[in-house]
Design a protein around this motif. Structure first.
Motif, PDB file in Angstrom:
ATOM      1  N   ARG A 270       0.833  -1.201   0.000  1.00 24.38           N
ATOM      2  CA  ARG A 270       0.000   0.000   0.000  1.00 24.38           C
ATOM      3  C   ARG A 270       0.874   1.261   0.000  1.00 24.38           C
ATOM      4  O   ARG A 270       0.543   2.244  -0.667  1.00 24.38           O
ATOM      5  N   ILE A 271       1.958   1.229   0.745  1.00 30.63           N
ATOM      6  CA  ILE A 271       2.881   2.364   0.731  1.00 30.63           C
ATOM      7  C   ILE A 271       3.440   2.570  -0.675  1.00 30.63           C
ATOM      8  O   ILE A 271       3.564   3.698  -1.158  1.00 30.63           O
ATOM      9  N   ASP A 272       3.749   1.468  -1.349  1.00 30.86           N
ATOM     10  CA  ASP A 272       4.323   1.547  -2.687  1.00 30.86           C
ATOM     11  C   ASP A 272       3.349   2.123  -3.708  1.00 30.86           C
ATOM     12  O   ASP A 272       3.755   2.783  -4.665  1.00 30.86           O
ATOM     13  N   ARG A 273       2.047   1.888  -3.522  1.00 29.60           N
ATOM     14  CA  ARG A 273       1.088   2.240  -4.562  1.00 29.60           C
ATOM     15  C   ARG A 273       0.158   3.400  -4.202  1.00 29.60           C
ATOM     16  O   ARG A 273      -0.381   4.060  -5.098  1.00 29.60           O
ATOM     17  N   GLU A 274      -0.060   3.673  -2.937  1.00 27.53           N
ATOM     18  CA  GLU A 274      -1.134   4.593  -2.580  1.00 27.53           C
ATOM     19  C   GLU A 274      -0.679   5.989  -2.155  1.00 27.53           C
ATOM     20  O   GLU A 274      -1.474   6.931  -2.222  1.00 27.53           O
ATOM     21  N   ILE A 275       0.535   6.146  -1.703  1.00 25.53           N
ATOM     22  CA  ILE A 275       0.919   7.479  -1.241  1.00 25.53           C
ATOM     23  C   ILE A 275       1.029   8.433  -2.428  1.00 25.53           C
ATOM     24  O   ILE A 275       1.298   8.024  -3.556  1.00 25.53           O
ATOM     25  N   PHE A 276       0.806   9.714  -2.150  1.00 21.34           N
ATOM     26  CA  PHE A 276       0.758  10.690  -3.226  1.00 21.34           C
ATOM     27  C   PHE A 276       1.192  12.056  -2.726  1.00 21.34           C
ATOM     28  O   PHE A 276       1.191  12.332  -1.525  1.00 21.34           O
ATOM     29  N   CYS A 277       1.536  12.906  -3.674  1.00 23.03           N
ATOM     30  CA  CYS A 277       1.909  14.290  -3.380  1.00 23.03           C
ATOM     31  C   CYS A 277       0.641  15.085  -3.078  1.00 23.03           C
ATOM     32  O   CYS A 277      -0.358  14.956  -3.793  1.00 23.03           O
ATOM     33  N   SER A 278       0.689  15.918  -2.064  1.00 24.94           N
ATOM     34  CA  SER A 278      -0.484  16.697  -1.685  1.00 24.94           C
ATOM     35  C   SER A 278      -0.695  17.907  -2.591  1.00 24.94           C
ATOM     36  O   SER A 278      -1.598  18.711  -2.358  1.00 24.94           O
ATOM     37  N   GLY A 279       0.108  18.055  -3.630  1.00 23.14           N
ATOM     38  CA  GLY A 279      -0.017  19.191  -4.534  1.00 23.14           C
ATOM     39  C   GLY A 279      -0.994  18.998  -5.665  1.00 23.14           C
ATOM     40  O   GLY A 279      -1.309  19.958  -6.388  1.00 23.14           O
ATOM     41  N   PHE A 280      -1.502  17.762  -5.859  1.00 21.09           N
ATOM     42  CA  PHE A 280      -2.417  17.499  -6.966  1.00 21.09           C
ATOM     43  C   PHE A 280      -3.192  16.228  -6.653  1.00 21.09           C
ATOM     44  O   PHE A 280      -2.638  15.133  -6.707  1.00 21.09           O
ATOM     45  N   TYR A 281      -4.450  16.381  -6.301  1.00 19.46           N
ATOM     46  CA  TYR A 281      -5.290  15.207  -6.067  1.00 19.46           C
ATOM     47  C   TYR A 281      -6.753  15.594  -6.222  1.00 19.46           C
ATOM     48  O   TYR A 281      -7.152  16.728  -5.935  1.00 19.46           O
ATOM     49  N   ALA A 282      -7.545  14.664  -6.697  1.00 22.34           N
ATOM     50  CA  ALA A 282      -8.984  14.868  -6.852  1.00 22.34           C
ATOM     51  C   ALA A 282      -9.718  14.003  -5.842  1.00 22.34           C
ATOM     52  O   ALA A 282      -9.305  12.874  -5.553  1.00 22.34           O
TER      53      ALA A 282
END
Length: 332
Positions: free
Chosen positions: A166-178
């Motif tokens: 999940r860490i490998d696939r789900e984390i994301f940058c908080s600068g662009f998300y819907a």
């Protein structure tokens, strides 16, 4: 209703104007935008917003206070955040205004795309909103290459909370998300604080407070996250960071090996540099002409005209890129 959100104050006035103009170019003059106030220093951006009927400054003080209080409660559970913030020179809560993007989970849009103030839209994003029919959060970035700016990866507790896949696939940058409204009602926020009080707070990385919080909220709530950097076919993916030197500018739109970018993130580039260039100082930075095009889209006569090579940043541009890449662990 769908809309785009961002976070701003007068310090990033030039960046906000450029972002709004890029959204208008890619999504049309009527596409709604909501600007969340980083702090109370908003007189200049308010004057700009007043000229744009499709743009509003979020002014629900009750909602802002509600999320302010939630973030304070959340960080008060952390065992070391205060001391680390103090060592870095922060008094009180570190970069407190960055979490002011979170009221987007309440209003004004049913579905929203959040974009940082130092981004520019390069393509229409209807396809991002379409993905929200099947997911709770849609992202498009490569932050997974550097989880250390989201979680404390050396803390053994982390893998008790989230498995490695999940860490490998789900984390994301908080600068662009819907995402969409209604995911984090009061009872869900209370539940998340309770989990942090039950010894999970130690996994949060306190030096990127908004990023670690939104990742934890999404992942701990088991919401469905789709990062297009994973799910798109390899021949359709593009980079997004200003640190990538190979993008090609075609009529003020950037391409990655003939593939049109969705957005460009001027990550790591200080607002002071952007402000100086916007006000006429000849400093070079990657994709400067693209930024200036959108900044002065509606007032080209005011755009600075540079005839000589711009002076480099503290280090030459390639070294600047490597410096930021090394800091972020991103190479896209």
């Amino acid at each position: 209703m769908d809309g785009i959100c961002t976070l701003a104050n007068d310090r990033i006035y030039h960046q906000l104007v450029a972002l709004l103009n890029s959204i208008e170019t890619m999504m049309g003059v009527d596409f709604p935008v909501c600007v969340y106030p980083y702090d109370d220093n908003t007189a200049r951006i308010e004057a700009e917003i007043d000229q744009r009927p499709q743009v509003q400054l979020f002014s629900d003080r009750t909602a802002l206070d509600r999320w302010d209080n939630f973030v304070r409660r959340l960080w008060d559970t952390h065992p070391t955040a205060r001391s680390r913030w103090q060592k870095s020179g922060s008094q009180g809560y570190h970069r407190f205004g960055t979490h002011r993007r979170y009221p987007a989970f309440e209003s004004p849009f049913e579905r929203f795309l959040y974009m940082d103030g130092d981004t520019l839209l390069m393509s229409p994003v209807h396809f991002i909103f379409e993905q929200l029919n099947n997911y709770d959060c849609v992202t498009y970035d490569f932050q997974f290459k550097d989880p250390t700016h989201v979680y404390e990866v050396s803390n053994p507790k982390l893998l008790e909370v989230f498995p490695q896949n999940r860490i490998d696939r789900e984390i994301f940058c908080s600068g662009f998300y819907a995402s969409k409204v209604g995911l984090f009602a009061e009872n869900q926020r209370d539940w998340l604080v309770k989990q942090l009080e039950n010894d999970e707070a130690q996994i949060l990385y306190p030096m990127a407070p908004d990023q670690t919080i939104v990742n934890y909220m999404m992942m701990r709530s088991n919401y469905r996250i789709n990062n297009l950097a994973h799910s798109l076919p390899p021949d359709q993916r593009t980079g997004c960071c200003v640190t990538s030197p190979h993008f090609v500018d075609r009529d003020h739109i950037l391409y990655d090996q003939d593939k049109r970018l969705t957005y460009i993130h001027y990550i790591g580039l200080a607002s002071s540099v952007i402000n100086a260039v916007s006000e006429g100082e000849n400093i070079d930075f990657p994709y400067r002409d693209v930024f200036l095009h959108y900044r002065y889209l509606h007032e080209p006569e005011k755009r600075p005209q540079f005839t000589a090579p711009g002076k480099s940043l503290t280090t030459p541009a390639p070294n600047f890129a490597r410096k930021v890449l090394g800091k972020l662990g991103i190479n896209v």
